[in-house]
Design a protein around this motif. Structure first.
Motif, short mmCIF file in Angstrom:
data_model
loop_
_atom_site.label_atom_id
_atom_site.label_comp_id
_atom_site.label_asym_id
_atom_site.label_seq_id
_atom_site.Cartn_x
_atom_site.Cartn_y
_atom_site.Cartn_z
N CYS A 1 93.61 89.28 42.14
CA CYS A 1 93.05 89.67 40.84
C CYS A 1 92.02 88.67 40.35
N ILE A 2 92.28 87.38 40.56
CA ILE A 2 91.33 86.34 40.17
C ILE A 2 90.00 86.53 40.90
N HIS A 3 90.07 86.79 42.20
CA HIS A 3 88.85 87.03 42.97
C HIS A 3 88.12 88.27 42.47
N LEU A 4 88.85 89.32 42.13
CA LEU A 4 88.22 90.55 41.67
C LEU A 4 87.55 90.36 40.31
N ILE A 5 88.17 89.55 39.45
CA ILE A 5 87.55 89.25 38.15
C ILE A 5 86.25 88.49 38.36
N SER A 6 86.29 87.49 39.26
CA SER A 6 85.07 86.72 39.55
C SER A 6 84.01 87.60 40.21
N ALA A 7 84.44 88.55 41.03
CA ALA A 7 83.49 89.46 41.69
C ALA A 7 82.86 90.43 40.68
N THR A 8 83.62 90.80 39.66
CA THR A 8 83.13 91.77 38.68
C THR A 8 82.31 91.12 37.57
N LEU A 9 82.82 90.02 37.04
CA LEU A 9 82.21 89.39 35.87
C LEU A 9 81.47 88.09 36.18
N GLY A 10 81.65 87.59 37.39
CA GLY A 10 81.03 86.32 37.75
C GLY A 10 81.99 85.16 37.53
N ALA A 11 81.83 84.12 38.32
CA ALA A 11 82.73 82.97 38.23
C ALA A 11 82.60 82.24 36.90
N ASP A 12 81.43 82.38 36.23
CA ASP A 12 81.23 81.68 34.95
C ASP A 12 82.11 82.23 33.84
N ARG B 1 81.91 73.92 42.58
CA ARG B 1 81.23 73.79 41.29
C ARG B 1 80.07 74.76 41.15
N GLN B 2 79.60 75.29 42.26
CA GLN B 2 78.49 76.22 42.24
C GLN B 2 79.02 77.65 42.05
N ASP B 3 78.17 78.47 41.48
CA ASP B 3 78.54 79.87 41.25
C ASP B 3 78.37 80.64 42.55
N PRO B 4 79.48 81.05 43.20
CA PRO B 4 79.35 81.79 44.48
C PRO B 4 78.88 83.21 44.23
N PRO B 5 78.20 83.82 45.18
CA PRO B 5 77.81 85.23 45.04
C PRO B 5 79.05 86.10 44.79
N ARG B 6 78.88 87.09 43.98
CA ARG B 6 80.03 87.93 43.61
C ARG B 6 80.65 88.63 44.82
N TRP B 7 79.79 88.98 45.76
CA TRP B 7 80.32 89.70 46.92
C TRP B 7 81.25 88.82 47.75
N THR B 8 81.04 87.49 47.71
CA THR B 8 81.93 86.60 48.47
C THR B 8 83.33 86.59 47.86
N CYS B 9 83.40 86.69 46.54
CA CYS B 9 84.72 86.75 45.88
C CYS B 9 85.42 88.07 46.21
N ALA B 10 84.65 89.16 46.22
CA ALA B 10 85.22 90.45 46.59
C ALA B 10 85.71 90.43 48.03
N LEU B 11 84.91 89.81 48.92
CA LEU B 11 85.30 89.71 50.31
C LEU B 11 86.57 88.86 50.47
N CYS B 12 86.67 87.79 49.67
CA CYS B 12 87.84 86.93 49.73
C CYS B 12 89.08 87.68 49.23
N ALA B 13 88.92 88.49 48.19
CA ALA B 13 90.03 89.30 47.70
C ALA B 13 90.52 90.25 48.79
N LEU B 14 89.56 90.87 49.50
CA LEU B 14 89.92 91.76 50.60
C LEU B 14 90.62 90.98 51.71
N GLY B 15 90.14 89.77 51.99
CA GLY B 15 90.75 88.95 53.03
C GLY B 15 92.20 88.60 52.72
N VAL B 16 92.46 88.24 51.46
CA VAL B 16 93.84 87.92 51.07
C VAL B 16 94.72 89.15 51.14
#
Length: 291
Positions: free
Chosen positions: A188-199, A77-92
């Motif tokens: 792609c979902i992770h990259l969108i969240s990393a670029t524009l934010g989870a909100d 429910r919390q807004d994760p830092p954008r870099w964590t989403c980018a890191l997760c995209a790289l991990g996948v």
């Protein structure tokens, strides 16, 4: 040193295991495009690197990157830092690439085996949980627990049904839109969240939020994939060792209920034995003689 006194598998089971050959067919749209990348990647992989090590490295990377995301948003429910989403995209991406080349490395080094296949798919089953969880956190789906459960449930169900289909038909069949497409969609979902934010996933489109698209995609994918898998399961009829659809259903029920009601488990086990006797395809077997 021998840690277990009794042999787990008997001679007949070991013989069947030695005769097992991995069979897979794929009509995936992305697989054809990604084959040059995978072939190049495996060509740069040292021959001394064991296929199982490649598999476990991909799994560890995927788990670690997802757990970092979980650390910053444990309730989704919390807004994760954008870099964590980018890191997760790289991990996948790394996990998907390594998972695609471990089999190629096994064939390249002549080390393919049924146990290697089991290890590979076992790691995939674990990774599926983390990939689905990471996608839910990236869109803050924890604000809608029902949808979050549905998303994760779809991922688990599709994974199980794909291997159920392989169990009764002898071949793991990938459709036009399958696991590779799903994994790259999540990237792609992770990259969108990393670029524009989870909100950004809370943006209203008509009367619905964008995050509902994840649930909608899961529903659409489940319907399409389960339809083809169901048809393959029913048409497959009997697997190599007499593994009928009915028997495999009873196996699932047996495992699900054994921890709670041993009497029910024994009843189901008796049904399995009777099924083998009536069909005349194999001698009576307890549920654990599945090899």
């Amino acid at each position: 040193m021998q840690f277990y006194k009794e042999r787990i598998l008997n001679a007949a089971q070991l013989k069947r295991l030695s005769e097992h050959k991995y069979s897979c067919s794929s009509a995936s749209l992305l697989d054809a495009w990604l084959q040059p990348w995978w072939c190049w990647l495996v060509s740069k992989t040292p021959l001394w690197l064991a296929p199982n090590l490649i598999t476990i490295l991909g799994l560890i990377i995927n788990i670690v990157t997802t757990l970092i995301l979980v650390w910053y948003s444990p309730d989704a429910r919390q807004d994760p830092p954008r870099w964590t989403c980018a890191l997760c995209a790289l991990g996948v991406f790394v996990y998907q690439s390594l998972d695609a080349i471990d089999g190629k490395q096994a064939r390249r080094t002549g080390s393919q085996s049924p146990l290697g296949e089991l290890f590979d798919h076992g790691c995939d089953s674990i990774s599926t949980v983390f990939i689905a969880l990471g996608a839910c956190i990236a869109v803050k789906l924890g604000e809608y627990p029902t949808w979050m459960f549905f998303q994760c449930f779809c991922a688990m169900t599709l994974f199980y049904c794909a291997h159920w289909q392989a169990y009764v038909t002898g071949t793991l069949k990938m459709g036009r839109i399958d696991v590779t497409e799903a994994q790259y969609t999540i990237i792609c979902i992770h990259l969108i969240s990393a670029t524009l934010g989870a909100d950004v996933w809370a943006t209203q489109v008509g009367s619905f939020e964008m995050r509902y698209s994840l649930g909608g995609a899961a529903l659409l994918g489940a319907v399409m994939t389960l339809g083809s898998l169901g048809a393959a399961i029913v048409a497959g009829g009997v697997g190599k060792n007499g593994s009928t659809v009915a028997v495999s259903c009873l196996l699932l029920l047996h495992v699900a209920w054994e921890l709670y009601t041993p009497q029910t488990a024994q009843t189901i086990n008796n049904c399995i034995i009777k099924r083998y006797i009536v069909d005349g395809r194999a001698k009576p077997l307890a549920f654990w003689n599945f090899v």
